[in-house]
Design a protein around this motif. Structure first.
Motif, PDB file in Angstrom:
ATOM      1  N   ARG A 134       7.464   4.816  -0.894  1.00 26.13           N
ATOM      2  CA  ARG A 134       7.742   3.987  -2.068  1.00 26.13           C
ATOM      3  C   ARG A 134       8.025   4.795  -3.343  1.00 26.13           C
ATOM      4  NH1 ARG A 134       9.765   0.201   0.453  1.00 26.13           N
ATOM      5  NH2 ARG A 134       8.476  -1.484   1.264  1.00 26.13           N
ATOM      6  N   GLN A 135       7.654   6.086  -3.341  1.00 25.82           N
ATOM      7  CA  GLN A 135       7.884   6.838  -4.589  1.00 25.82           C
ATOM      8  C   GLN A 135       9.353   7.182  -4.790  1.00 25.82           C
ATOM      9  OE1 GLN A 135       5.380  10.269  -4.291  1.00 25.82           O
ATOM     10  NE2 GLN A 135       6.859  11.501  -3.177  1.00 25.82           N
ATOM     11  N   ASP A 136      10.177   7.051  -3.728  1.00 21.81           N
ATOM     12  CA  ASP A 136      11.624   7.272  -3.862  1.00 21.81           C
ATOM     13  C   ASP A 136      12.315   5.917  -3.988  1.00 21.81           C
ATOM     14  OD1 ASP A 136      14.309   7.870  -3.679  1.00 21.81           O
ATOM     15  OD2 ASP A 136      14.092   9.289  -2.029  1.00 21.81           O
ATOM     16  N   ILE A 137      12.952   5.685  -5.117  1.00 22.02           N
ATOM     17  CA  ILE A 137      13.587   4.385  -5.372  1.00 22.02           C
ATOM     18  C   ILE A 137      14.679   4.059  -4.354  1.00 22.02           C
ATOM     19  CG2 ILE A 137      15.367   5.215  -6.974  1.00 22.02           C
ATOM     20  CD1 ILE A 137      14.526   2.647  -8.692  1.00 22.02           C
ATOM     21  N   GLN A 138      15.240   5.105  -3.736  1.00 21.77           N
ATOM     22  CA  GLN A 138      16.292   4.889  -2.723  1.00 21.77           C
ATOM     23  C   GLN A 138      15.739   4.148  -1.502  1.00 21.77           C
ATOM     24  OE1 GLN A 138      19.497   5.704  -2.989  1.00 21.77           O
ATOM     25  NE2 GLN A 138      19.558   7.157  -4.681  1.00 21.77           N
ATOM     26  N   ASN A 139      14.423   4.141  -1.339  1.00 20.45           N
ATOM     27  CA  ASN A 139      13.809   3.500  -0.162  1.00 20.45           C
ATOM     28  C   ASN A 139      13.336   2.079  -0.432  1.00 20.45           C
ATOM     29  OD1 ASN A 139      14.104   5.966   1.184  1.00 20.45           O
ATOM     30  ND2 ASN A 139      12.081   6.674   0.540  1.00 20.45           N
ATOM     31  N   LYS A 140      13.721   1.513  -1.584  1.00 12.34           N
ATOM     32  CA  LYS A 140      13.124   0.212  -1.915  1.00 12.34           C
ATOM     33  C   LYS A 140      13.568  -0.902  -0.969  1.00 12.34           C
ATOM     34  CE  LYS A 140      16.149  -1.414  -5.641  1.00 12.34           C
ATOM     35  NZ  LYS A 140      16.193  -1.724  -7.063  1.00 12.34           N
ATOM     36  N   HIS A 141      14.690  -0.708  -0.261  1.00 14.64           N
ATOM     37  CA  HIS A 141      15.132  -1.730   0.701  1.00 14.64           C
ATOM     38  C   HIS A 141      14.346  -1.664   2.014  1.00 14.64           C
ATOM     39  CE1 HIS A 141      17.156   1.841   2.214  1.00 14.64           C
ATOM     40  NE2 HIS A 141      17.268   1.213   3.361  1.00 14.64           N
ATOM     41  N   VAL A 142      13.619  -0.557   2.247  1.00 20.07           N
ATOM     42  CA  VAL A 142      12.896  -0.368   3.513  1.00 20.07           C
ATOM     43  C   VAL A 142      11.677  -1.291   3.543  1.00 20.07           C
ATOM     44  CG1 VAL A 142      11.630   1.278   4.960  1.00 20.07           C
ATOM     45  CG2 VAL A 142      13.655   2.034   3.688  1.00 20.07           C
ATOM     46  N   LYS A 143      11.525  -2.021   4.643  1.00 23.37           N
ATOM     47  CA  LYS A 143      10.382  -2.937   4.794  1.00 23.37           C
ATOM     48  C   LYS A 143       9.252  -2.215   5.525  1.00 23.37           C
ATOM     49  CE  LYS A 143      13.080  -6.287   3.317  1.00 23.37           C
ATOM     50  NZ  LYS A 143      13.022  -6.698   1.921  1.00 23.37           N
ATOM     51  N   ILE A 144       8.016  -2.472   5.116  1.00 20.82           N
ATOM     52  CA  ILE A 144       6.859  -1.825   5.733  1.00 20.82           C
ATOM     53  C   ILE A 144       5.855  -2.873   6.186  1.00 20.82           C
ATOM     54  CG2 ILE A 144       4.925  -0.223   5.389  1.00 20.82           C
ATOM     55  CD1 ILE A 144       6.616   1.149   3.197  1.00 20.82           C
ATOM     56  N   LEU A 145       5.521  -2.847   7.490  1.00 17.27           N
ATOM     57  CA  LEU A 145       4.457  -3.694   8.037  1.00 17.27           C
ATOM     58  C   LEU A 145       3.279  -2.783   8.362  1.00 17.27           C
ATOM     59  CD1 LEU A 145       3.249  -6.300   9.229  1.00 17.27           C
ATOM     60  CD2 LEU A 145       4.386  -5.738  11.384  1.00 17.27           C
ATOM     61  N   ALA A 146       2.179  -2.940   7.626  1.00 21.74           N
ATOM     62  CA  ALA A 146       0.972  -2.151   7.880  1.00 21.74           C
ATOM     63  C   ALA A 146       0.169  -2.806   8.996  1.00 21.74           C
ATOM     64  CB  ALA A 146       0.132  -2.055   6.609  1.00 21.74           C
ATOM     65  N   ILE A 147      -0.363  -1.968   9.909  1.00 21.66           N
ATOM     66  CA  ILE A 147      -1.218  -2.495  10.982  1.00 21.66           C
ATOM     67  C   ILE A 147      -2.532  -1.708  10.990  1.00 21.66           C
ATOM     68  CG2 ILE A 147       0.673  -3.341  12.436  1.00 21.66           C
ATOM     69  CD1 ILE A 147       0.386  -0.813  14.145  1.00 21.66           C
ATOM     70  N   SER A 148      -3.625  -2.389  11.326  1.00 23.79           N
ATOM     71  CA  SER A 148      -4.917  -1.709  11.331  1.00 23.79           C
ATOM     72  C   SER A 148      -5.970  -2.581  11.996  1.00 23.79           C
ATOM     73  CB  SER A 148      -5.344  -1.414   9.888  1.00 23.79           C
ATOM     74  OG  SER A 148      -6.655  -0.885   9.866  1.00 23.79           O
ATOM     75  N   GLY A 149      -7.003  -1.919  12.529  1.00 21.37           N
ATOM     76  CA  GLY A 149      -8.148  -2.644  13.072  1.00 21.37           C
ATOM     77  C   GLY A 149      -9.087  -3.074  11.954  1.00 21.37           C
ATOM     78  N   LEU A 150      -8.879  -2.543  10.766  1.00 24.29           N
ATOM     79  CA  LEU A 150      -9.725  -2.912   9.616  1.00 24.29           C
ATOM     80  C   LEU A 150      -9.378  -4.321   9.142  1.00 24.29           C
ATOM     81  CD1 LEU A 150      -9.184   0.331   7.520  1.00 24.29           C
ATOM     82  CD2 LEU A 150     -11.211  -0.209   8.868  1.00 24.29           C
ATOM     83  N   LEU A 203      -0.860  -6.727   9.406  1.00 27.23           N
ATOM     84  CA  LEU A 203      -1.201  -7.377  10.677  1.00 27.23           C
ATOM     85  C   LEU A 203      -2.427  -6.671  11.242  1.00 27.23           C
ATOM     86  CD1 LEU A 203      -0.144  -9.610  12.596  1.00 27.23           C
ATOM     87  CD2 LEU A 203       1.242  -7.861  13.727  1.00 27.23           C
ATOM     88  N   GLN A 204      -3.459  -7.474  11.541  1.00 31.09           N
ATOM     89  CA  GLN A 204      -4.687  -6.870  12.055  1.00 31.09           C
ATOM     90  C   GLN A 204      -4.629  -6.683  13.563  1.00 31.09           C
ATOM     91  OE1 GLN A 204      -8.299  -9.028  11.346  1.00 31.09           O
ATOM     92  NE2 GLN A 204      -9.586  -7.406  12.185  1.00 31.09           N
ATOM     93  N   LYS A 205      -5.060  -5.508  14.038  1.00 32.85           N
ATOM     94  CA  LYS A 205      -5.179  -5.254  15.475  1.00 32.85           C
ATOM     95  C   LYS A 205      -6.483  -5.901  15.962  1.00 32.85           C
ATOM     96  CE  LYS A 205      -3.332  -0.499  15.174  1.00 32.85           C
ATOM     97  NZ  LYS A 205      -3.715   0.910  15.364  1.00 32.85           N
ATOM     98  N   PRO A 206      -6.537  -6.351  17.216  1.00 35.53           N
ATOM     99  CA  PRO A 206      -5.399  -6.468  18.146  1.00 35.53           C
ATOM    100  C   PRO A 206      -4.577  -7.711  17.812  1.00 35.53           C
ATOM    101  CG  PRO A 206      -7.410  -7.268  19.189  1.00 35.53           C
ATOM    102  CD  PRO A 206      -7.802  -6.806  17.803  1.00 35.53           C
TER     103      PRO A 206
END
Length: 199
Positions: A142-158, A176-179
C-alpha cells in the motif's frame, strides 16, 4: 493467444497517444507527473510496459484498446501463506473457475519479490507468518500509490477484533477467518473484485 507480441514488447509514448486518442505531449505529461509508469531506453526514449499501461487505464477508468484485450482475459492472483497445505488448497479452489493466473509465495520476503515480478491484481494474504508477516507485506504493497488498484484479502486463524482492524487499516479490502469453505473464499474474491473481474 495470437497477440503474444503485445505481452512482451513495450509501448512507445506515440503508440499510447494513438490508443488513447490524445496528443503525444499529453502522454509525456502523464509520464512526467508519475501517473503513467515508464522507463527510459539508453537513447533517452520513454517506454511503457503493456501491464503498466493497462493498470493506468484501469485506474483512470479509460477503455482498453482492442489490440490489448487478450492480455487481460485472466486476473492474476498471488497467494501468500507459509502453510503449503493451505496454499495448495487455495490454488486448487481458485483454479477451478479457470479465470485466474496463480502465483505462490511461502513467506513475506518471497511475496515482495513475486509481487514485483508477477504484478498481481489480487493478493490472498496470510497475516501470521514468521519473519515478514502479513501486516508488513500489506503495508509494503500500500505504500506505493501505483498499487492502489490491487485488491487484498487477508486470511488468518485469528479472530481478535483489533487484529482485523489493524490489517484493514493497513489497506486490506476484506478479511476471511480460517478455516473457511471453498464457497466462502470464492464469494469473497468475487465480491472484492466486483464488476472489476473479467469473464
Amino acid at each position: 493467444m495470437e497477440d503474444k507480441k503485445e505481452n512482451n514488447r513495450p509501448l512507445t509514448t506515440g503508440e499510447i497517444a494513438k490508443y488513447c486518442h490524445v496528443t503525444h505531449r499529453g502522454v509525456l505529461k502523464w509520464v512526467a507527473s508519475g501517473k503513467l509508469k515508464s522507463y527510459r531506453t539508453p537513447g533517452k526514449h520513454s517506454r511503457v510496459s503493456v501491464e503498466d499501461f493497462l493498470n493506468f487505464l484501469k485506474e483512470y477508468n479509460m477503455p482498453i484498446p482492442q489490440g490489448l484485450e487478450p492480455v487481460v482475459t485472466k486476473r492474476k492472483i498471488l497467494i501468500v501463506d507459509d502453510d503449503r497445505g493451505i496454499v495448495n488448497s487455495l490454488r486448487r479452489v481458485m483454479m477451478l473457475e479457470n479465470k485466474y493466473m496463480i502465483e505462490i509465495a511461502y513467506d513475506g520476503f518471497e511475496a515482495g519479490r513475486k509481487f514485483s515480478e508477477f504484478k498481481p491484481d489480487f493478493v490472498i494474504l496470510d497475516i501470521c507468518m514468521p519473519g515478514l508477516d502479513g501486516y508488513q507485506v500489506c503495508a509494503n504493497i500500500r505504500q506505493d500509490i501505483q498499487n492502489k488498484h490491487v485488491k487484498i484479502l487477508a486470511i488468518s486463524g485469528l479472530n481478535a477484533p483489533e487484529e482485523i482492524k489493524k490489517i484493514m487499516d493497513l489497506g486490506a479490502n476484506d478479511y476471511l477467518q480460517k478455516p473457511f469453505s471453498n464457497e466462502s473464499l470464492q464469494e469473497k474474491v468475487k465480491s472484492i473484485l466486483g464488476g472489476d473481474s473479467h469473464e
